[in-house]
Design a protein around this motif. Sequence first.
Motif, short mmCIF file in Angstrom:
data_model
loop_
_atom_site.label_atom_id
_atom_site.label_comp_id
_atom_site.label_asym_id
_atom_site.label_seq_id
_atom_site.Cartn_x
_atom_site.Cartn_y
_atom_site.Cartn_z
N ALA A 110 0.84 -1.27 -0.32
CA ALA A 110 -0.31 0.17 0.44
C ALA A 110 0.97 1.30 -0.54
N SER A 111 2.09 1.64 0.61
CA SER A 111 2.83 2.16 1.35
C SER A 111 3.66 2.66 -0.68
N ALA A 112 4.16 1.61 -1.46
CA ALA A 112 4.62 1.43 -2.75
C ALA A 112 3.58 2.05 -3.25
N LEU A 113 2.12 1.65 -3.25
CA LEU A 113 1.31 1.83 -4.66
C LEU A 113 0.56 3.42 -4.10
N ASP A 114 0.94 4.44 -2.36
CA ASP A 114 0.95 5.31 -2.45
C ASP A 114 1.66 6.25 -3.24
N GLN A 115 3.14 5.64 -2.58
CA GLN A 115 4.13 6.75 -3.44
C GLN A 115 4.00 6.57 -5.11
N LEU A 116 3.29 5.84 -5.85
CA LEU A 116 3.14 5.41 -7.14
C LEU A 116 2.64 6.95 -7.39
N ARG A 117 1.03 6.95 -6.67
CA ARG A 117 0.30 8.02 -7.01
C ARG A 117 0.40 9.50 -6.74
N ARG A 118 1.31 9.53 -5.74
CA ARG A 118 2.07 10.51 -5.52
C ARG A 118 2.93 11.29 -6.48
N ARG A 119 3.81 10.62 -7.11
CA ARG A 119 4.93 11.33 -8.32
C ARG A 119 3.94 10.80 -9.11
N TYR A 120 2.73 9.90 -9.77
CA TYR A 120 2.52 10.05 -10.84
C TYR A 120 1.21 10.98 -11.42
N GLY A 121 0.24 10.32 -10.56
CA GLY A 121 -0.91 11.08 -10.78
C GLY A 121 -1.63 9.44 -10.16
N GLY A 122 -3.05 9.27 -10.57
CA GLY A 122 -3.59 7.88 -10.64
C GLY A 122 -3.76 6.99 -12.27
N LYS A 123 -2.78 7.22 -12.66
CA LYS A 123 -2.51 7.27 -14.75
C LYS A 123 -1.36 6.18 -14.39
N ALA A 124 -1.66 5.08 -15.36
CA ALA A 124 -1.07 3.66 -15.15
C ALA A 124 0.05 3.93 -16.28
N ALA A 125 0.44 3.18 -15.82
CA ALA A 125 2.25 3.57 -16.61
C ALA A 125 1.54 3.27 -18.51
N PRO A 126 2.17 4.15 -19.31
CA PRO A 126 1.06 4.01 -21.28
C PRO A 126 2.20 2.48 -21.77
N ASP A 127 3.24 2.84 -21.18
CA ASP A 127 4.02 1.74 -21.65
C ASP A 127 5.38 0.84 -21.06
N PRO A 128 5.66 0.01 -21.43
CA PRO A 128 6.33 -0.62 -20.68
C PRO A 128 7.82 0.36 -20.14
N ALA A 129 8.37 0.67 -21.18
CA ALA A 129 9.50 1.68 -20.58
C ALA A 129 9.22 2.57 -19.32
N GLU A 130 7.84 3.41 -19.50
CA GLU A 130 7.46 3.58 -17.73
C GLU A 130 7.52 3.09 -16.99
N ARG A 131 6.43 1.94 -17.05
CA ARG A 131 6.50 1.06 -16.04
C ARG A 131 7.84 0.91 -15.78
N ALA A 132 9.38 0.48 -16.26
CA ALA A 132 10.65 0.49 -15.83
C ALA A 132 10.43 1.20 -15.24
N ARG A 133 10.26 2.38 -15.30
CA ARG A 133 11.27 4.22 -14.50
C ARG A 133 10.27 4.37 -13.10
N ARG A 134 8.99 3.45 -13.31
CA ARG A 134 8.43 3.47 -12.27
C ARG A 134 8.82 2.18 -11.00
N ALA A 135 9.35 1.56 -11.78
CA ALA A 135 9.92 0.41 -11.09
C ALA A 135 11.32 0.86 -10.23
N GLN A 136 12.11 1.61 -11.47
CA GLN A 136 13.25 1.94 -10.64
C GLN A 136 13.54 3.22 -9.16
N PHE A 137 12.13 3.83 -9.74
CA PHE A 137 11.95 4.59 -8.08
C PHE A 137 11.14 3.96 -7.23
N LEU A 138 10.55 2.65 -7.37
CA LEU A 138 10.29 1.91 -5.79
C LEU A 138 11.66 1.02 -5.59
N LEU A 139 11.69 0.82 -6.10
CA LEU A 139 13.94 0.42 -6.46
C LEU A 139 14.37 1.38 -5.56
#
Length: 164
Positions: A110-139
């Motif tokens: 839940a904390s990780a999801l909250d960090q994603l929402r705070r940083r990127y808003g509620g929108k899903a990553a549009p492509d795999p490269a963006e999802r990888a950037r978000r994953a790196q942010f959380l890591l």
Amino acid sequence: MKRRPDNPDKPKRSAYDKALGLLARREHSRRELKTKLRQSGYEGEEARVAIDRLGEQHYQDDERFAEVLVRSRAAQGYGPQRIRAELKTHAVSDERIRQLLEAADVDWEASALDQLRRRYGGKAAPDPAERARRAQFLLRRGFAAATVRRATHAQVDDAADPID
């Protein structure tokens, strides 16, 4: 009484007074106080005596410091790996770190999801490269790879759900 080199008219504070002033601002570990006193020009024995005295008076307590650090870092949105690494720099044992993280009772996903929402808003990553950037942010924030995987894929799954 010793005089300060930067202002010879003003007497130098004792190591005890300096450490007490540091503790008045926030909790510090023994190791951290020792380092700060050494950097301020206090000799090893003088610093050790001051820190021991502060411990006896319950102004400095490594247990309390570690508990406060875990709570504050978790509240700031950091993951368990980052908190663990920071506690290790303060000479907290692995067993005690495990106990502190369990006692914190944090829902890391839940904390990780909250960090994603705070940083990127509620929108899903549009492509795999963006999802990888978000994953790196959380890591980088210290979340486990499994938690990151679930959080980044949960965003994709949530975006695919139709809104009724």
